[in-house]
Design a protein around this motif. Sequence first.
Motif, PDB file in Angstrom:
ATOM      1  N   VAL A  44      40.872  47.518  40.670  1.00 30.29           N
ATOM      2  CA  VAL A  44      41.402  46.554  39.687  1.00 30.29           C
ATOM      3  C   VAL A  44      42.339  45.566  40.383  1.00 30.29           C
ATOM      4  N   SER A  45      43.206  46.102  41.253  1.00 33.16           N
ATOM      5  CA  SER A  45      44.206  45.244  41.907  1.00 33.16           C
ATOM      6  C   SER A  45      43.613  44.576  43.129  1.00 33.16           C
ATOM      7  N   GLU A  46      42.719  43.625  42.869  1.00 32.58           N
ATOM      8  CA  GLU A  46      42.162  42.817  43.961  1.00 32.58           C
ATOM      9  C   GLU A  46      42.771  41.416  43.848  1.00 32.58           C
ATOM     10  N   ARG A  47      42.263  40.496  44.631  1.00 35.85           N
ATOM     11  CA  ARG A  47      42.954  39.211  44.805  1.00 35.85           C
ATOM     12  C   ARG A  47      43.303  38.474  43.497  1.00 35.85           C
ATOM     13  N   HIS A  48      42.402  38.524  42.502  1.00 29.77           N
ATOM     14  CA  HIS A  48      42.650  37.708  41.305  1.00 29.77           C
ATOM     15  C   HIS A  48      43.817  38.233  40.475  1.00 29.77           C
ATOM     16  N   LEU A  49      43.826  39.555  40.252  1.00 32.06           N
ATOM     17  CA  LEU A  49      44.932  40.117  39.473  1.00 32.06           C
ATOM     18  C   LEU A  49      46.241  40.034  40.274  1.00 32.06           C
ATOM     19  N   VAL A  50      46.165  40.351  41.557  1.00 32.28           N
ATOM     20  CA  VAL A  50      47.386  40.357  42.389  1.00 32.28           C
ATOM     21  C   VAL A  50      48.009  38.955  42.419  1.00 32.28           C
ATOM     22  N   ALA A  51      47.182  37.943  42.650  1.00 34.67           N
ATOM     23  CA  ALA A  51      47.710  36.575  42.700  1.00 34.67           C
ATOM     24  C   ALA A  51      48.249  36.156  41.332  1.00 34.67           C
ATOM     25  N   ALA A  52      47.564  36.554  40.264  1.00 33.79           N
ATOM     26  CA  ALA A  52      48.017  36.178  38.921  1.00 33.79           C
ATOM     27  C   ALA A  52      49.375  36.794  38.625  1.00 33.79           C
ATOM     28  N   ILE A  53      49.576  38.036  39.050  1.00 32.01           N
ATOM     29  CA  ILE A  53      50.869  38.697  38.805  1.00 32.01           C
ATOM     30  C   ILE A  53      51.972  37.943  39.557  1.00 32.01           C
ATOM     31  N   SER A  54      51.723  37.663  40.824  1.00 32.38           N
ATOM     32  CA  SER A  54      52.766  36.986  41.607  1.00 32.38           C
ATOM     33  C   SER A  54      52.984  35.559  41.094  1.00 32.38           C
ATOM     34  N   ASN A  55      51.913  34.868  40.751  1.00 35.37           N
ATOM     35  CA  ASN A  55      52.075  33.519  40.184  1.00 35.37           C
ATOM     36  C   ASN A  55      52.764  33.560  38.827  1.00 35.37           C
ATOM     37  N   GLY A  56      52.623  34.678  38.125  1.00 38.34           N
ATOM     38  CA  GLY A  56      53.209  34.813  36.786  1.00 38.34           C
ATOM     39  C   GLY A  56      54.667  35.256  36.807  1.00 38.34           C
ATOM     40  N   GLY A  57      55.248  35.379  37.985  1.00 33.91           N
ATOM     41  CA  GLY A  57      56.667  35.728  38.069  1.00 33.91           C
ATOM     42  C   GLY A  57      56.925  37.181  38.417  1.00 33.91           C
ATOM     43  N   GLY A  58      55.860  37.998  38.466  1.00 34.11           N
ATOM     44  CA  GLY A  58      56.017  39.403  38.859  1.00 34.11           C
ATOM     45  C   GLY A  58      55.685  39.576  40.328  1.00 34.11           C
ATOM     46  N   PHE A  59      55.348  40.810  40.691  1.00 37.12           N
ATOM     47  CA  PHE A  59      55.035  41.100  42.092  1.00 37.12           C
ATOM     48  C   PHE A  59      53.726  41.877  42.128  1.00 37.12           C
ATOM     49  N   GLY A  60      52.673  41.241  42.633  1.00 32.75           N
ATOM     50  CA  GLY A  60      51.355  41.885  42.696  1.00 32.75           C
ATOM     51  C   GLY A  60      51.224  42.725  43.955  1.00 32.75           C
ATOM     52  N   VAL A  61      50.416  43.768  43.859  1.00 30.89           N
ATOM     53  CA  VAL A  61      50.191  44.659  45.010  1.00 30.89           C
ATOM     54  C   VAL A  61      48.687  44.933  45.142  1.00 30.89           C
ATOM     55  N   ILE A  62      48.130  44.605  46.309  1.00 27.83           N
ATOM     56  CA  ILE A  62      46.708  44.884  46.567  1.00 27.83           C
ATOM     57  C   ILE A  62      46.526  46.389  46.721  1.00 27.83           C
ATOM     58  N   ALA A  63      45.506  46.942  46.049  1.00 29.04           N
ATOM     59  CA  ALA A  63      45.175  48.362  46.235  1.00 29.04           C
ATOM     60  C   ALA A  63      44.155  48.457  47.356  1.00 29.04           C
ATOM     61  N   CYS A  64      44.591  48.992  48.495  1.00 29.26           N
ATOM     62  CA  CYS A  64      43.652  49.113  49.606  1.00 29.26           C
ATOM     63  C   CYS A  64      42.658  50.246  49.326  1.00 29.26           C
ATOM     64  N   GLY A  65      43.155  51.325  48.722  1.00 32.55           N
ATOM     65  CA  GLY A  65      42.275  52.466  48.409  1.00 32.55           C
ATOM     66  C   GLY A  65      41.516  52.908  49.640  1.00 32.55           C
TER      67      GLY A  65
END
Length: 348
Positions: A44-65
Motif C-alpha cells: 500500500v505504501s508505495e510512491r503515490h501514497l507516500v508522496a501524497a502523505i508528505s505533500n499533505g503535511g504528514g510524513f510518508g514512509v515507503i514499505a520496503c517489505g
Amino acid sequence: MPHAAARPKRLGMSEYPKTSALMRRGAEFLGSEHAILCGAMSWVSERHLVAAISNGGGFGVIACGAMTPDLLDAEIAGTRALTSRPFGVNLITMHPMLFDLIAVCAKHGVSHVVLAGGIPPKGSVEAIKDFGAKVIVFAPTLALAKKLLRSGADALVIEGMEAGGHIGPVATSVLAQEFLPELAAEHLVFVAGGIGNGGMIAAYLEMGAVGVQLGTRFACASESIAHPAFKAAFFRANARDAVASVQLDPRLPVIPVRALKNKGTAEFDAKQREVALLLDQGSVDMGEAQLRIEHFWAGALRRAVIDGDVESGSLMAGQSVGMVTKEEPVAEIIQTLMAECEKALSRR
Ligand SMILES: Cc1cc2nc3c(=O)[nH]c(=O)nc-3n(C[C@H](O)[C@H](O)[C@H](O)COP(=O)(O)O)c2cc1C
C-alpha cells in the motif's frame, strides 16, 4: 494518477496552534509540517501514497517489505519525483539483504530509516547513521526501548495491539502509560495503533508523545493504489472484524497479524499446520519455518491489495477500521485529524 497540484491547499500551522506546539519536536525531527506519520504498509505504501502523505503535511514512509534492492531503488526515485518533502523508508530487519537495502537508502540520501519487525541486527543502526540518516525503531518493552535509544536510535514508535498488520500483545493505551512517563522528556516517542480520530492524538500528545503514526486510516485514501474491492471491505468493516491471527503450534512462535476475518484467516491456520508438520519431519529449521509463514502473509496481502482478492487474500487492518467509512484525499484526512485534535485540546 494523483498529482500534488490537484490536491487541496493545506492550511498553515497556525490553524492548529495547540496541536502544533505539542507536535513541534516531532515535526522538527521529521521535517514535516505535522508530526503525523503514515506507517509503512506493504504493497500500500508505495510512491503515490507516500508522496501524497508528505505533500499533505504528514510524513510518508515507503514499505520496503520483501522488495529487492533494485525495486527499492526505483521506488525511492519514483517517490522523489512526486514530492520534494521528506519521507522515510521502512526496512524489515529480517530481510536477508538488509545491508544492501541500507546501501540503496544511502545512495539516495534518504533522511529517515525505520527499522521494523525485530531487534535491529548488529551494525545496522550504525550503517544508517553513517550516511547521516535518522533511525526510527520499534520497541515492545521499555527495557529494549532504553537499550535501542542508548545505542543510537533517534526516535521510537510504540505500537499497540489495536494496530493492523504484525502486532504485539499489549494495548496502545497501556504502552503509552508505561513508556511515555519514562521516556518522553528526553526522547522522541511516536504512538501508533488504534488511532482513528484526532481526539486520541490529543490524549497521547498530552502524555508526552511528540507525534503519532497511523496506518489503517490512510490505507483507503484516494491516492492509495489499493484495489477498490480492498477499500470496499474496509468501508464495510467494524472494529470487531479486525481480528488477530492465532498461533496453533507452541513451537512455531508466529507473530500475530491483525486483519479482517475472511477465508484467508482459515488458510493461515492450514499454513501453520503445514509448516509445523515440516518442522516435525525435520525438513525445515525454525528460521526457515518462520520465513515461510512471513512469505504467506506477503503473498496474501499482495493478493488482497493489488488483485482485490478479498476472499482469500489478507486484509490487514487495525481496529480503527470502523472509523474508515469513505475514500478521502490524504490531505483532507490529515486536516480532519488536526482539527479534531485541536478541538480536543481547546476543551481543556
Ligand atoms: C495493510 C497494512 C500493512 C502493514 N504493513 C506493515 C509493514 O510492512 N511494515 C511495518 O512496519 N508495519 C506495517 N503495518 C503497520 C503500520 O505501519 C502502522 O504501524 C499501523 O497500521 C498503525 O496502526 P493502525 O492500523 O491502528 O493505524 C501495516 C499495517 C497495515 C494496515
